[in-house]
Design a protein around this motif. Sequence first.
Motif, PDB file in Angstrom:
ATOM      1  N   MET A  15       0.839  -1.206   0.000  1.00  0.00           N
ATOM      2  CA  MET A  15       0.000   0.000   0.000  1.00  0.00           C
ATOM      3  C   MET A  15       0.871   1.252   0.000  1.00  0.00           C
ATOM      4  N   ILE A  16       0.378   2.270  -0.683  1.00  0.00           N
ATOM      5  CA  ILE A  16       1.041   3.576  -0.670  1.00  0.00           C
ATOM      6  C   ILE A  16       0.026   4.606  -0.195  1.00  0.00           C
ATOM      7  N   ASP A  17       0.389   5.371   0.816  1.00  0.00           N
ATOM      8  CA  ASP A  17      -0.469   6.471   1.253  1.00  0.00           C
ATOM      9  C   ASP A  17      -0.168   7.642   0.324  1.00  0.00           C
ATOM     10  N   THR A  18      -1.131   7.997  -0.540  1.00  0.00           N
ATOM     11  CA  THR A  18      -0.848   9.010  -1.565  1.00  0.00           C
ATOM     12  C   THR A  18      -0.932  10.439  -1.029  1.00  0.00           C
ATOM     13  N   HIS A  19      -1.226  10.598   0.260  1.00  0.00           N
ATOM     14  CA  HIS A  19      -1.279  11.957   0.816  1.00  0.00           C
ATOM     15  C   HIS A  19      -1.111  11.899   2.335  1.00  0.00           C
TER      16      HIS A  19
ATOM     17  N   ILE B  27       2.601  -0.962   4.398  1.00  0.00           N
ATOM     18  CA  ILE B  27       2.527   0.363   3.762  1.00  0.00           C
ATOM     19  C   ILE B  27       3.964   0.724   3.393  1.00  0.00           C
ATOM     20  N   THR B  28       4.267   0.557   2.119  1.00  0.00           N
ATOM     21  CA  THR B  28       5.659   0.609   1.693  1.00  0.00           C
ATOM     22  C   THR B  28       6.172   2.034   1.518  1.00  0.00           C
ATOM     23  N   SER B  29       5.257   2.957   1.188  1.00  0.00           N
ATOM     24  CA  SER B  29       5.714   4.317   0.955  1.00  0.00           C
ATOM     25  C   SER B  29       4.562   5.301   1.097  1.00  0.00           C
ATOM     26  N   ALA B  30       4.905   6.585   0.981  1.00  0.00           N
ATOM     27  CA  ALA B  30       3.889   7.634   1.071  1.00  0.00           C
ATOM     28  C   ALA B  30       4.332   8.790   0.185  1.00  0.00           C
ATOM     29  N   ILE B  31       3.367   9.604  -0.197  1.00  0.00           N
ATOM     30  CA  ILE B  31       3.693  10.868  -0.866  1.00  0.00           C
ATOM     31  C   ILE B  31       3.483  11.975   0.170  1.00  0.00           C
ATOM     32  N   ILE B  32       4.543  12.741   0.407  1.00  0.00           N
ATOM     33  CA  ILE B  32       4.466  13.852   1.364  1.00  0.00           C
ATOM     34  C   ILE B  32       4.236  15.136   0.561  1.00  0.00           C
TER      35      ILE B  32
ATOM     36  N   CYS C 258      10.537   8.060   0.874  1.00  0.00           N
ATOM     37  CA  CYS C 258       9.176   8.419   0.427  1.00  0.00           C
ATOM     38  C   CYS C 258       9.245   9.312  -0.803  1.00  0.00           C
ATOM     39  N   TYR C 259       8.096   9.565  -1.348  1.00  0.00           N
ATOM     40  CA  TYR C 259       7.967  10.524  -2.447  1.00  0.00           C
ATOM     41  C   TYR C 259       7.523  11.874  -1.886  1.00  0.00           C
ATOM     42  N   PHE C 260       7.689  12.927  -2.692  1.00  0.00           N
ATOM     43  CA  PHE C 260       7.185  14.234  -2.256  1.00  0.00           C
ATOM     44  C   PHE C 260       6.684  15.034  -3.454  1.00  0.00           C
ATOM     45  N   SER C 261       5.860  16.041  -3.146  1.00  0.00           N
ATOM     46  CA  SER C 261       5.452  17.008  -4.165  1.00  0.00           C
ATOM     47  C   SER C 261       5.816  18.384  -3.641  1.00  0.00           C
ATOM     48  N   LEU C 262       5.945  19.347  -4.546  1.00  0.00           N
ATOM     49  CA  LEU C 262       6.294  20.702  -4.124  1.00  0.00           C
ATOM     50  C   LEU C 262       5.190  21.658  -4.538  1.00  0.00           C
ATOM     51  N   GLY C 263       4.724  22.443  -3.573  1.00  0.00           N
ATOM     52  CA  GLY C 263       3.671  23.394  -3.891  1.00  0.00           C
ATOM     53  C   GLY C 263       3.297  24.229  -2.688  1.00  0.00           C
ATOM     54  N   ILE C 264       2.277  25.081  -2.899  1.00  0.00           N
ATOM     55  CA  ILE C 264       1.811  25.976  -1.836  1.00  0.00           C
ATOM     56  C   ILE C 264       0.309  25.765  -1.644  1.00  0.00           C
ATOM     57  N   HIS C 265      -0.030  25.353  -0.442  1.00  0.00           N
ATOM     58  CA  HIS C 265      -1.407  25.063  -0.040  1.00  0.00           C
ATOM     59  C   HIS C 265      -2.216  26.374   0.010  1.00  0.00           C
ATOM     60  N   PRO C 266      -3.504  26.326  -0.366  1.00  0.00           N
ATOM     61  CA  PRO C 266      -4.297  27.568  -0.345  1.00  0.00           C
ATOM     62  C   PRO C 266      -4.469  28.186   1.050  1.00  0.00           C
ATOM     63  N   TRP C 267      -4.167  27.445   2.104  1.00  0.00           N
ATOM     64  CA  TRP C 267      -4.207  28.037   3.445  1.00  0.00           C
ATOM     65  C   TRP C 267      -3.005  28.944   3.687  1.00  0.00           C
ATOM     66  N   TYR C 268      -1.966  28.798   2.857  1.00  0.00           N
ATOM     67  CA  TYR C 268      -0.721  29.542   3.091  1.00  0.00           C
ATOM     68  C   TYR C 268      -0.404  30.466   1.921  1.00  0.00           C
ATOM     69  N   VAL C 269      -1.415  31.219   1.468  1.00  0.00           N
ATOM     70  CA  VAL C 269      -1.188  32.171   0.377  1.00  0.00           C
ATOM     71  C   VAL C 269      -0.133  33.180   0.847  1.00  0.00           C
ATOM     72  N   PRO C 270       0.982  33.297   0.113  1.00  0.00           N
ATOM     73  CA  PRO C 270       2.038  34.202   0.579  1.00  0.00           C
ATOM     74  C   PRO C 270       1.720  35.664   0.258  1.00  0.00           C
TER      75      PRO C 270
END
Length: 253
Positions: free
Chosen positions: A1-5, A29-34, A54-66
């Motif tokens: 299993m991979i936790d995708t989030h 649960i072999t891996s996750a995407i952070i 693990c894997y990761f993605s890069l971005g800015i969450h709408p709660w943290y509008v700079p």
Amino acid sequence: MIDTHAHLDMAAFDDDRAQVFDAMHHQGITSAIIPGVSVQQWQKQIQIAQQYDCYFSLGIHPWYVPEDIDATIIQLDTMLQKYRGDKRLVAVGECGLDKLHHWSDKQLTLLEQQLLLAKTYRLPVILHAVKAHQELLAILGKMKLDRSGVVHGFYGNNDIAKRYIDLGFKLGIGALILNPNATKLRQTVTNLPLEHFLIETDSPSMPPFDHPKTRNTPLILSRIVSEIAFLKKKEIVCILEQLNKNAVQLFEL
Ligand SMILES: [Zn+2]
């Protein structure tokens, strides 16, 4: 299993992160995407993804509008450029729209800029969408991303689900599916083909309804899989196989 989030980089895991990963591995649960949430968090997030494989993605969450969106987008572009050859970088996000959290046009601008970067770097996107499905669907329809992405923490009905699916997007299913009162979502998962879904926990947020106010962890994934198997009236192994395939295909894992 991979936790995708799973936000396994968050401070809620600082005291026992190694034990949580051990327990995950014991449960298959072999891996996750952070997922990325803000510029400030990226470095820690990448370090943890490397340390725990693990894997990761890069971005800015709408709660943290700079304050300065343009400058932040330039920073994101630089980071995506730097990590584009790293097999752990699998998506742009999480980005999106949230009408329950400081809603303004700035969220739209920030999202559009990130979708453009996803296009440039040919990455899928991890989307956060709360009470803003119409706006999000309109933007996604206009942008036509080649690698699409996932609407994480999906809670909507069949019609909304179908509209995302028509645009090529997958829907991330988390602990809400365990709640017997989540009838819309349970119907959506029952009715639509399994190939459109991913599994996720959004840890440490979104604990299951029967353990409110606790820290959520990827260890509830097996409950989510069992519930989907129950709704689909299929064997757990078949469900797992398809869900894994969906994640591997979307994120090219
Ligand atoms: Zn999240």
